[in-house]
Write an enzyme that holds these catalytic residues in place. Sequence first.
Site: not given
Length: 404
Positions: A272, A325
């Site tokens: 992320k 992400k």
Amino acid sequence: MTAMTLNSVNFGAAKAVNFEYVGLKVHQNITGARPHSVKFVPRALTVNAGEAQGGGPVKKLGKSDEECEAAVVAGIVPEAPPVPPKPAAPAGTPLATPLPLSRRPRRNRRSPVLRAAFQETSISPANLVYPLFIHEGEEDTPIGAMPGCYRLGWRHGLVEETSTGDEAYNDNGLVPRTIRLLKDKYPDLIIYTDVALDPYSSDGHDGIVREDGVILNDETVHQLCKQAVSQARAGADVVSPSDMMDGRVGAIRAALDAEGFQHVSIMSYTAKYASSFYGPFREALDSNPRFGDKKTYQMNPANYREALIETHEDEAEGADILLVKPGLPYLDIIRLLRDNSSLPVAAYQVSGEYSMIKAGGALKMIDEERVMMESLMCLRRAGADIILTYFALQAARCMCGEKR
């Protein structure tokens, strides 16, 4: 955030084609009929299905199938349509000697049927996870920066914000109540939950903040374990730690197992990044940090190899799914995880990606539906098994041929 997997029947892209033959009876699932009593001289045949030269239908001879077959056996074969002429090139096209190519990849692209036959990547509603925003109010509130998305209302109580995110593991809190509500109404629904403190913390960070601004790692993990267990107790199928604290996957796995939730999966936000593509999400969740940024725990967008470190740690600690992400700007990271792990890989098409496509479609600068589907296909092609996307419902309707 609560996410739902939309499951649906896959619909094939190819359609059945009806063929009309003169002189041969049509048999289902048979590509050729060869009577034993007749010998054929081998010849190359081109069969044009359904249409003759000029675009019109094949003309019937006014005979029954049996009469046509008897005529063929007797050697009275109907004349085949002439070979269509080669289409003319535009005026001014130069005369060129054909290139001596042994392989021409365009041959496999020349028709929709061939393109469908050789398509390497497919996507169905089963590959999509639908992220939802919920709040304590009664009304569904539109999210200005994310057209088509809403904060879905709940009619009881208010969330109390604290600096340690204690509300995150309240068994009667917003998320556990919502899980129980959904499971009661849709028992077969697969529910993914977000495990992080930022929606519950007065500081807007994913972890507990020390007075000097340092995000405490181990103390935060302690709270995350209680949050994950609370969500599992409510009926969550997959808990998804999105905080990027070190060691949280192993600690959450141990906490779940100790409470008898060995069946609950962990989807770790493995890679992320501290991305600028989260902007619209910050509005939706009202989770902007009160100070500073999240760069001490989320990854540097410039880093590639670091994702492997996170991958190996999450695998060793017991993650069931690895997530990248954002999505489209990080296709190389999705492929990196796909090539270096046998675990399922997820991709999160974040709010900024969604809003850009929506804005381009609203301004008529792009075809929203086509760009939406292409973007999802690209995430699949890069190696994502599932995609978290705010387009999930719209894309599923598109795949199933439904129109709103």
